[in-house]
Design an enzyme around this catalytic site. Structure first.
Site, PDB file in Angstrom:
ATOM      1  N   ARG A 135      74.455  54.801  32.597  1.00  0.00           N
ATOM      2  CA  ARG A 135      73.469  55.084  33.252  1.00  0.00           C
ATOM      3  C   ARG A 135      72.490  53.904  33.551  1.00  0.00           C
ATOM      4  O   ARG A 135      70.963  54.055  32.851  1.00  0.00           O
ATOM      5  CB  ARG A 135      72.569  56.368  33.076  1.00  0.00           C
ATOM      6  CG  ARG A 135      73.493  57.630  33.190  1.00  0.00           C
ATOM      7  CD  ARG A 135      72.869  58.916  33.067  1.00  0.00           C
ATOM      8  NE  ARG A 135      73.744  59.993  32.865  1.00  0.00           N
ATOM      9  CZ  ARG A 135      73.215  61.306  32.653  1.00  0.00           C
ATOM     10  NH1 ARG A 135      72.102  61.687  32.683  1.00  0.00           N
ATOM     11  NH2 ARG A 135      74.206  62.235  32.554  1.00  0.00           N
ATOM     12  N   ASP A 141      62.635  63.392  29.063  1.00  0.00           N
ATOM     13  CA  ASP A 141      62.508  61.892  28.947  1.00  0.00           C
ATOM     14  C   ASP A 141      61.340  61.161  28.737  1.00  0.00           C
ATOM     15  O   ASP A 141      60.170  61.804  28.829  1.00  0.00           O
ATOM     16  CB  ASP A 141      62.904  61.551  30.594  1.00  0.00           C
ATOM     17  CG  ASP A 141      64.203  62.288  30.978  1.00  0.00           C
ATOM     18  OD1 ASP A 141      65.077  62.104  30.733  1.00  0.00           O
ATOM     19  OD2 ASP A 141      63.829  63.148  32.201  1.00  0.00           O
TER      20      ASP A 141
END
Length: 436
Positions: free
Chosen positions: A312, A216
């Site tokens: 998300r 990420d």
């Protein structure tokens, strides 16, 4: 970098439509920033979300001269992060730091070949009934093990990481805010790192197979008192639309943009731009993580822009999450799925957010039920009109009906704006370069 111009193009239409409402509808109560003129010395204001509780979030504001530095390369950043351990430090990022300047080939283990990998694990040869194994999978894993330490940077406690000047940011790197306390990350453009060696899992996606990737742009893992403010998260030069497909599945080289997981707590995420990404922001990563996550994952999300994202924004498990005054812009070209994911034992409050949806995208899809958990969703606007998101969702998807009422009332808000003002306000000021 080209993200600044891309970001501006996303916002023009929304800003033009509503800019006139900003002054009339914006609350004057509170401010998104402390008053110190040096962004590196600014701290999270009192009452500004969960990150302000207890001792608050001050990052490196108290750093002495020996622990204030400016970095211009990825290696310099990693060195500066190690300097002084957990002593307060301010690290200013100037220009673009490239964590993968030498390309993926620099990490490949001897003997690994992607063409050979594809040949060995082609479903016509390997099938879909077992995970991949063998020499090429071992070499892929070895290659991935070489990439990980090169592109990850561990952020210690009591640190402020802040961009300086135009185009300050990181390409191909992953900020690891892991097991620490009191961290601020501001005013950076973070281009999602590419996983050079995704793994093929033939058993994934209901037995049809999928490519799985890591890394990420930023991870808050088991950390407390974190403020993520005025950053731009983007796929940059490698949007999902440019990724090839193998075995009939997208060769996914991105993971999330920001994950808050593994017992992380007391986090405020404000005035960021999340752009052109699939799995964007996850709070809690497993239904089975009660030992670390129950009673934690308290996160505030406010005045963030989610533009062209797929899902998300956020997906929540366990967390007591306050998501208010965020702006969501959906385009016809994106494969939009949902914004708020209602997950295991979550208690999400989603209030006074604004959504711009094109024809053919229903407001019923804004909420997604993953598990039975109560949610509060009041005062939200869709295309300039108030919409009861739970009622719309339940009417259209009665088999996935949501329960109303998260069971708590947020109080940690320094300003609450009229949702009709958000396209002009958040559309102009969210993201890197928007401080002040």
């Amino acid at each position: 970098m080209t993200h600044t111009s891309q970001r501006r193009s996303h916002r023009v239409a929304a800003t033009a439509a509503c800019a006139g409402l900003v002054l009339a509808l914006t609350s004057t109560a509170g401010s998104a920033h402390a008053h110190d003129r040096d962004p590196g010395r600014q701290t999270l204001p009192a009452g500004d979300g969960w990150g302000s509780t207890g001792p608050g979030t001050t990052g490196g504001a108290r750093a002495d001269a020996a622990h204030v530095s400016t970095v211009t390369t990825w290696d310099e950043l990693k060195t500066a992060l190690r300097n002084g351990g957990d002593s307060p430090k301010i690290i200013r990022v100037r220009g673009t730091l490239n964590a993968t300047a030498d390309g993926c080939a620099a990490f490949a283990a001897e003997g690994y070949g992607f063409a050979r990998y594809l040949a060995d694990y082609d479903p016509a040869v390997w099938g879909h009934d077992r995970p991949v194994s063998g020499p090429q999978e071992d070499l892929r894993a070895a290659s991935a093990a070489r990439q990980k330490p090169a592109i990850t940077a561990e952020v210690p406690s009591n640190t402020t990481l802040v961009g300086v000047g135009a185009h300050a940011g990181i390409v191909g790197g992953s900020l690891q805010i892991k097991g620490v306390d009191n961290v601020i990350v501001r005013d950076l453009t973070l281009e999602s790192p590419l996983d050079c060696f995704p793994q093929w899992d033939p058993t994934d996606d209901n037995g049809t197979g999928a490519w799985n990737s890591e890394y990420d742009s930023a991870v808050v893992h088991g950390s407390t008192h974190v403020w993520v403010d005025h950053n731009t998260f983007t796929d940059g030069a490698h949007p999902a639309s440019t990724l090839p497909a193998y075995f009939g599945k997208i060769y996914e080289q991105h993971d999330g943009e920001l994950d808050i997981v593994k017992g992380a707590d007391r986090v405020t995420v404000s005035w960021n731009a999340f752009e052109e990404h699939d799995k964007t922001l996850m709070i809690g990563n497993s239904d089975g993580a009660a030992a670390t996550d129950a009673g934690r994952l308290k996160v505030t999300l406010h005045h963030n822009l989610f533009a062209g994202i797929v899902e998300r924004a956020p997906r929540v498990r366990f967390g007591q999450v306050d998501a208010y005054n965020n702006l969501y812009t959906v385009t016809e070209k994106q494969k939009y799925q949902y914004a708020f994911g209602i997950g295991h034992q979550s208690r999400l409050v989603a209030e006074k957010n604004a959504f711009t949806l094109p024809a053919g995208v229903s407001a019923a899809n804004i909420l997604k039920k993953w598990s039975d958990a109560p949610v509060t969703a009041d005062g939200n606007y869709v295309n300039g009109r108030p919409v009861d998101l739970i009622a719309v969702h339940n009417a259209r998807l009665p088999d996935e009906a949501l329960r109303s009422g998260a069971g708590w009332t947020p109080t940690l808000r320094t300003r609450v704006d009229d949702p009709r003002a958000l396209p002009g306000l958040v559309g102009r000021r969210a993201g890197a370069g928007g401080i002040g």
